[in-house]
Write an enzyme that holds these catalytic residues in place. Structure first.
Site, mmCIF file in Angstrom:
data_model
loop_
_atom_site.group_PDB
_atom_site.id
_atom_site.type_symbol
_atom_site.label_atom_id
_atom_site.label_comp_id
_atom_site.label_asym_id
_atom_site.label_seq_id
_atom_site.Cartn_x
_atom_site.Cartn_y
_atom_site.Cartn_z
ATOM 1 N N SER A 271 6.510 -2.265 15.572
ATOM 2 C CA SER A 271 5.855 -1.049 16.008
ATOM 3 C C SER A 271 5.884 -0.929 17.533
ATOM 4 C CB SER A 271 4.418 -1.027 15.459
ATOM 5 O OG SER A 271 3.807 0.223 15.641
ATOM 6 N N ASP B 87 6.598 4.437 5.035
ATOM 7 C CA ASP B 87 5.822 4.087 6.220
ATOM 8 C C ASP B 87 5.079 5.339 6.667
ATOM 9 O OD1 ASP B 87 4.885 3.576 8.820
ATOM 10 O OD2 ASP B 87 6.540 2.212 9.268
ATOM 11 N N HIS C 84 3.018 0.364 7.049
ATOM 12 C CA HIS C 84 3.568 0.181 8.397
ATOM 13 C C HIS C 84 3.670 -1.295 8.789
ATOM 14 C CE1 HIS C 84 4.676 1.422 12.373
ATOM 15 N NE2 HIS C 84 3.604 0.885 12.942
#
Length: 268
Positions: free
Chosen positions: A99, A221, A249
């Site tokens: 991320s 996601d 995620h």
């Protein structure tokens, strides 16, 4: 007072095969710390020198090193990462980022390409805000709603945000873990970082990357649409996109075996 070393500042821990010729450096994402990699690290500990760190403001990083005005975007985090690599004199590293940590890894790779041989990017998103011709996953109203909910009822927002991020309703322990991590951060820090993340745009930077990269994308996601991952693959010259059968995620927590298999296929 003596300034902390990069290892102290970022609570760096070394594990795995310490005399290995190649290091694997893990860079966690928003709201977690180095402990988020606990399901992935053992699979590579016999082959790589493992380097784990906490980004400033998280985990065991030095709280005195954090200041809101100095960490308004992701570049200072990338500077911290390059300092760690330089302090350990690491070359030929595999950088694994999740991320926000994935974009931090990209920025670090642009700063010190001689120290990095490959990138593994999980759930990476260079720009969350949609615009004409680009899908980042969030309309302006979506982002405004997040800010409003987070400021109006912070505890409720933490729980709902954690649940949405994990997207594994049949495994509530995952959402509880993330909520616990989020709750360990000072609220003012968490909200500042959240705002900076949702408003950043690193599309130009990812297009400058020359280092081979693997983009690992969950099938579902909530924060990174498949279109975003496909965009990244089209912009990063030497990249491959691996879509895995995972929800949420955080595939390194919810679908670790699939992540490990994908990484092994890329790293050889």
């Amino acid at each position: 007072m003596t300034a902390p070393t990069p290892l102290q500042k970022n609570n760096v821990n070394i594990a795995g095969k310490r005399d290995a010729g190649q290091a694997m450096v893990f860079v966690h994402g928003f709201g977690t710390d180095q402990g988020a990699w606990h399901k992935i690290v053992p699979a590579f500990s016999q082959t790589y020198r493992i380097v784990l760190l906490d980004q400033i403001g998280s985990g065991g990083s030095q709280s005195s090193a954090y200041s809101i005005c100095n960490y308004l975007n992701l570049k200072p985090y990338a500077d911290d990462l390059t300092d760690v690599l330089a302090h350990l004199d690491i070359t030929n590293a595999v950088l694994v980022g999740h991320s926000v940590g994935a974009i931090v890894a990209v920025l670090a790779a642009l700063q010190t390409p001689q120290r990095i041989s490959k990138l593994v990017l999980l759930g990476a998103n260079p720009r969350y805000l949609n615009e004409d011709g680009y899908t980042g996953g969030f309309a302006r109203q979506d982002i405004d709603d997040i800010y409003r909910e987070a400021t109006q009822s912070y505890p409720d927002w933490l729980a709902s945000f954690a649940s949405a991020a994990m997207a594994n309703p049949d495994r509530p322990e995952l959402a509880r873990y993330f909520a616990k991590c989020l709750n360990s951060y000072p609220p003012e820090w968490l909200l500042t970082v959240l705002c900076s993340v949702l408003q950043t745009d690193y599309r130009q930077e990812i297009g400058q990357l020359e280092i081979p990269a693997q983009i690992i994308q969950s099938r579902n996601d909530p924060f990174v649409p498949l279109a975003t991952a496909e965009y990244m693959q089209s912009r990063i010259k030497h990249s491959v996109l691996q879509v895995i059968d995972a929800d949420g995620h955080f595939p390194h927590l919810g679908a670790a075996e699939q992540v490990i298999a994908a990484m092994r296929g890329f790293l050889g």
